[in-house]
Motif scaffolding. Structure first.
Motif, PDB file in Angstrom:
ATOM      1  N   VAL A  41       0.873  -1.172   0.000  1.00  0.00           N
ATOM      2  CA  VAL A  41       0.000   0.000   0.000  1.00  0.00           C
ATOM      3  C   VAL A  41       0.908   1.219   0.000  1.00  0.00           C
ATOM      4  CG1 VAL A  41      -1.740   1.300   1.263  1.00  0.00           C
ATOM      5  CG2 VAL A  41      -1.873  -1.200   1.192  1.00  0.00           C
ATOM      6  N   ASP A  42       0.803   2.025  -1.017  1.00  0.00           N
ATOM      7  CA  ASP A  42       1.677   3.196  -1.179  1.00  0.00           C
ATOM      8  C   ASP A  42       3.151   2.803  -1.117  1.00  0.00           C
ATOM      9  OD1 ASP A  42      -0.510   4.945  -1.438  1.00  0.00           O
ATOM     10  OD2 ASP A  42      -0.644   5.203   0.725  1.00  0.00           O
ATOM     11  N   GLY A  43       3.469   1.619  -1.685  1.00  0.00           N
ATOM     12  CA  GLY A  43       4.854   1.167  -1.768  1.00  0.00           C
ATOM     13  C   GLY A  43       5.391   0.454  -0.543  1.00  0.00           C
ATOM     14  N   SER A  44       4.596   0.344   0.511  1.00  0.00           N
ATOM     15  CA  SER A  44       5.046  -0.329   1.733  1.00  0.00           C
ATOM     16  C   SER A  44       4.251  -1.610   1.952  1.00  0.00           C
ATOM     17  CB  SER A  44       4.853   0.579   2.948  1.00  0.00           C
ATOM     18  OG  SER A  44       5.663   1.723   2.835  1.00  0.00           O
ATOM     19  N   PRO A  45       4.926  -2.694   2.372  1.00  0.00           N
ATOM     20  CA  PRO A  45       4.211  -3.948   2.618  1.00  0.00           C
ATOM     21  C   PRO A  45       3.295  -3.842   3.833  1.00  0.00           C
ATOM     22  CG  PRO A  45       6.516  -4.143   3.250  1.00  0.00           C
ATOM     23  CD  PRO A  45       6.365  -2.807   2.611  1.00  0.00           C
ATOM     24  N   VAL A  46       2.182  -4.564   3.759  1.00  0.00           N
ATOM     25  CA  VAL A  46       1.239  -4.596   4.877  1.00  0.00           C
ATOM     26  C   VAL A  46       1.066  -6.047   5.328  1.00  0.00           C
ATOM     27  CG1 VAL A  46       0.003  -2.501   4.238  1.00  0.00           C
ATOM     28  CG2 VAL A  46      -0.740  -4.680   3.309  1.00  0.00           C
ATOM     29  N   PRO A  47       0.825  -6.286   6.613  1.00  0.00           N
ATOM     30  CA  PRO A  47       0.631  -7.657   7.094  1.00  0.00           C
ATOM     31  C   PRO A  47      -0.684  -8.239   6.586  1.00  0.00           C
ATOM     32  CG  PRO A  47       0.391  -6.083   8.897  1.00  0.00           C
ATOM     33  CD  PRO A  47       0.797  -5.304   7.686  1.00  0.00           C
ATOM     34  N   GLY A  48      -0.680  -9.550   6.376  1.00  0.00           N
ATOM     35  CA  GLY A  48      -1.862 -10.225   5.860  1.00  0.00           C
ATOM     36  C   GLY A  48      -3.050 -10.189   6.790  1.00  0.00           C
ATOM     37  N   ASP A  49      -2.799 -10.044   8.094  1.00  0.00           N
ATOM     38  CA  ASP A  49      -3.916 -10.050   9.044  1.00  0.00           C
ATOM     39  C   ASP A  49      -4.495  -8.653   9.304  1.00  0.00           C
ATOM     40  OD1 ASP A  49      -1.774  -9.069  10.514  1.00  0.00           O
ATOM     41  OD2 ASP A  49      -2.055 -10.425  12.207  1.00  0.00           O
ATOM     42  N   ARG A  50      -3.969  -7.665   8.629  1.00  0.00           N
ATOM     43  CA  ARG A  50      -4.504  -6.301   8.758  1.00  0.00           C
ATOM     44  C   ARG A  50      -5.750  -6.156   7.887  1.00  0.00           C
ATOM     45  NH1 ARG A  50      -0.868  -1.082   7.192  1.00  0.00           N
ATOM     46  NH2 ARG A  50      -2.503  -0.018   6.082  1.00  0.00           N
ATOM     47  N   GLU A  51      -6.747  -5.437   8.380  1.00  0.00           N
ATOM     48  CA  GLU A  51      -7.956  -5.206   7.593  1.00  0.00           C
ATOM     49  C   GLU A  51      -7.646  -4.298   6.408  1.00  0.00           C
ATOM     50  OE1 GLU A  51     -11.443  -3.940   9.666  1.00  0.00           O
ATOM     51  OE2 GLU A  51     -11.383  -5.641  11.035  1.00  0.00           O
ATOM     52  N   VAL A  52      -8.286  -4.603   5.290  1.00  0.00           N
ATOM     53  CA  VAL A  52      -8.100  -3.814   4.072  1.00  0.00           C
ATOM     54  C   VAL A  52      -8.583  -2.398   4.331  1.00  0.00           C
ATOM     55  CG1 VAL A  52      -8.749  -3.582   1.647  1.00  0.00           C
ATOM     56  CG2 VAL A  52      -8.373  -5.860   2.616  1.00  0.00           C
ATOM     57  N   ASP A  53      -7.697  -1.441   4.070  1.00  0.00           N
ATOM     58  CA  ASP A  53      -8.042  -0.040   4.292  1.00  0.00           C
ATOM     59  C   ASP A  53      -7.639   0.851   3.116  1.00  0.00           C
ATOM     60  OD1 ASP A  53      -5.319  -0.194   4.633  1.00  0.00           O
ATOM     61  OD2 ASP A  53      -5.279   0.760   6.595  1.00  0.00           O
ATOM     62  N   ALA A  54      -7.372   0.232   1.973  1.00  0.00           N
ATOM     63  CA  ALA A  54      -6.972   0.991   0.781  1.00  0.00           C
ATOM     64  C   ALA A  54      -7.837   0.558  -0.396  1.00  0.00           C
ATOM     65  CB  ALA A  54      -5.502   0.732   0.458  1.00  0.00           C
ATOM     66  N   GLU A  55      -8.129   1.489  -1.272  1.00  0.00           N
ATOM     67  CA  GLU A  55      -8.938   1.192  -2.450  1.00  0.00           C
ATOM     68  C   GLU A  55      -8.082   0.725  -3.623  1.00  0.00           C
ATOM     69  OE1 GLU A  55     -11.356   4.557  -3.332  1.00  0.00           O
ATOM     70  OE2 GLU A  55     -12.463   4.407  -1.444  1.00  0.00           O
ATOM     71  N   ARG A  56      -6.768   0.914  -3.521  1.00  0.00           N
ATOM     72  CA  ARG A  56      -5.850   0.511  -4.582  1.00  0.00           C
ATOM     73  C   ARG A  56      -4.585  -0.039  -3.931  1.00  0.00           C
ATOM     74  NH1 ARG A  56      -5.670   1.371  -9.797  1.00  0.00           N
ATOM     75  NH2 ARG A  56      -3.705   1.245 -10.883  1.00  0.00           N
ATOM     76  N   VAL A  57      -4.165  -1.239  -4.363  1.00  0.00           N
ATOM     77  CA  VAL A  57      -2.976  -1.876  -3.808  1.00  0.00           C
ATOM     78  C   VAL A  57      -2.143  -2.464  -4.944  1.00  0.00           C
ATOM     79  CG1 VAL A  57      -4.184  -2.449  -1.659  1.00  0.00           C
ATOM     80  CG2 VAL A  57      -4.034  -4.155  -3.472  1.00  0.00           C
ATOM     81  N   THR A  58      -0.908  -2.784  -4.604  1.00  0.00           N
ATOM     82  CA  THR A  58      -0.017  -3.490  -5.518  1.00  0.00           C
ATOM     83  C   THR A  58       0.236  -4.864  -4.937  1.00  0.00           C
ATOM     84  OG1 THR A  58       1.047  -1.416  -6.146  1.00  0.00           O
ATOM     85  CG2 THR A  58       2.247  -3.439  -6.639  1.00  0.00           C
ATOM     86  N   LEU A  59       0.127  -5.895  -5.770  1.00  0.00           N
ATOM     87  CA  LEU A  59       0.371  -7.257  -5.331  1.00  0.00           C
ATOM     88  C   LEU A  59       1.671  -7.729  -5.977  1.00  0.00           C
ATOM     89  CD1 LEU A  59      -2.132 -10.001  -4.748  1.00  0.00           C
ATOM     90  CD2 LEU A  59      -0.181 -10.546  -6.166  1.00  0.00           C
TER      91      LEU A  59
END
Length: 68
Positions: A41-59
């Motif tokens: 999210v915005d170029g930084s990794p997020v943990p898998g157990d965090r709730e989705v809080d972005a409308e656009r992500v990079t996988l």
């Protein structure tokens, strides 16, 4: 919640997940296993157990292919 997923080196997907879905669930909805991909999210990794809080992500796929 609707989320745009940009798969690095691949396509852009539109995924719908529950409002309380985690990023691991989003990865599954995009057709991948959480152990083979990371979400940024915005170029930084997020943990898998965090709730989705972005409308656009990079996988970013960590594992691709196999064999030789």
């Amino acid at each position: 919640m609707d989320v745009t997923v940009e798969v690095v080196g691949g396509e852009e997907l539109s995924c719908s997940v529950a409002d309380d879905a985690t990023y691991a669930e989003l990865v599954r909805e995009a057709g991948f296993h959480p152990q083979e991909a990371s979400v940024l999210v915005d170029g930084s990794p997020v943990p898998g157990d965090r709730e989705v809080d972005a409308e656009r992500v990079t996988l970013l796929r960590l594992i691709k292919g196999g064999g030789r």
